[in-house]
Design an enzyme around this catalytic site. Structure first.
Site, short mmCIF file in Angstrom:
data_model
loop_
_atom_site.label_atom_id
_atom_site.label_comp_id
_atom_site.label_asym_id
_atom_site.label_seq_id
_atom_site.Cartn_x
_atom_site.Cartn_y
_atom_site.Cartn_z
CG ASP A 102 -1.84 -1.10 1.56
OD1 ASP A 102 -2.01 -1.64 0.33
OD2 ASP A 102 -2.19 -1.41 2.62
N1 URA Z 1 -1.07 -5.74 4.18
C1 URA Z 1 -1.64 -4.40 3.99
O1 URA Z 1 -2.64 -4.19 4.62
N2 URA Z 1 -1.05 -3.83 3.36
C2 URA Z 1 0.11 -4.10 2.50
O2 URA Z 1 0.77 -3.20 2.01
C3 URA Z 1 0.78 -5.48 2.74
C4 URA Z 1 0.04 -6.10 3.24
#
Ligand code: URA
Length: 237
Positions: A102
């Site tokens: 993310d």
């Molecule tokens: N889980 C999440 O919520 N975000 C990420 O970027 C990776 C794993």
């Protein structure tokens, strides 16, 4: 493969532009001898403006993804490709991120142009452990480890239970989570499902590969022995 095509595929320019680079004498061997488009030269002996050529197809890059960068080629804001040389965006075969982190997740992000390798890393069947460290808004309750490990936990609007995941509680509001799959916002949604909220999230390892001191925003191409570590069992600490 002809040198012009090889160099163009690495994103240094169109075939026409690369042909012009040969004509201008910018493409040489390590001793500065000018190379010609029809020469047969090992990849590692090619220099462009005195710089070694980028790695050939089959490359894997590790980046310490900073907060605020998106895992896409184009976005309104900063993208992870902005941290790489511009030619990496136009390589053929294309260089893709291995799964996504993310925008507000930092840490170990891989890129590769090898589709089979990418699949082997992200496929839940391959059981490659992706380890995240999370800081949380509330204290852990105590029942999360068993629930995450159960193999029966369901996330909202999904119809397949999550693969068993390992939760290691480091402090009341800090934990390490090991996942072998990569569903959308998975770590954040897992903590949300137990009434918590992730404040910071960083990926610290993929298989037995760690960032090994690579600073945020930096990247480097991996050597074969480092790529092998992705498929090795993490030692833990
Ligand atoms: N889980 C999440 O919520 N975000 C990420 O970027 C990776 C794993």
């Amino acid at each position: 493969m002809k040198l012009v095509k090889l160099i163009a595929n690495l994103g240094y320019g169109s075939r026409k532009e690369v042909t012009a680079m040969f004509r201008e004498g910018r493409i040489t061997d390590p001793d500065g001898e000018v190379l010609y488009a029809d020469d047969k030269v090992p990849h590692e002996h090619i220099r462009i403006d005195d710089e070694p050529l980028d790695p050939p197809a089959g490359m894997v890059i590790m980046m310490n993804k900073p907060l605020g960068a998106t895992c896409s080629r184009k976005d309104m804001g900063r993208v992870v490709y902005d941290l790489l040389p511009p030619r990496y965006r136009v390589r053929d075969p294309a260089l893709s991120t291995v799964g996504r982190l993310d925008r507000e997740t930092s840490g170990l992000l891989l890129f590769t142009d090898d589709g089979a390798l990418l699949h082997r890393i992200i496929s839940p069947k391959a059981q490659v452990a992706k380890v995240y460290e999370a800081t949380l808004a509330s204290d852990l309750r105590g029942d999360e480890t068993a629930l995450f490990a159960s193999g029966t936990m369901m996330l909202e609007s999904e119809n397949e239970p999550l693969e068993p995941a390992i939760l290691q509680v480091l402090e009341p509001r800090r934990a390490r989570l090991t996942l072998t799959e990569g569903r959308y916002h998975q770590a954040r949604r897992m903590f949300a499902a137990v009434g918590n909220h992730v404040e910071t999230l960083t990926r610290v390892s993929v298989g037995a590969l760690t960032l090994d001191g690579l600073p945020p925003g930096e990247w480097r191409a991996l050597e074969d022995h480092e790529i092998a570590r992705i498929f090795a069992t993490p030692t833990g600490d």
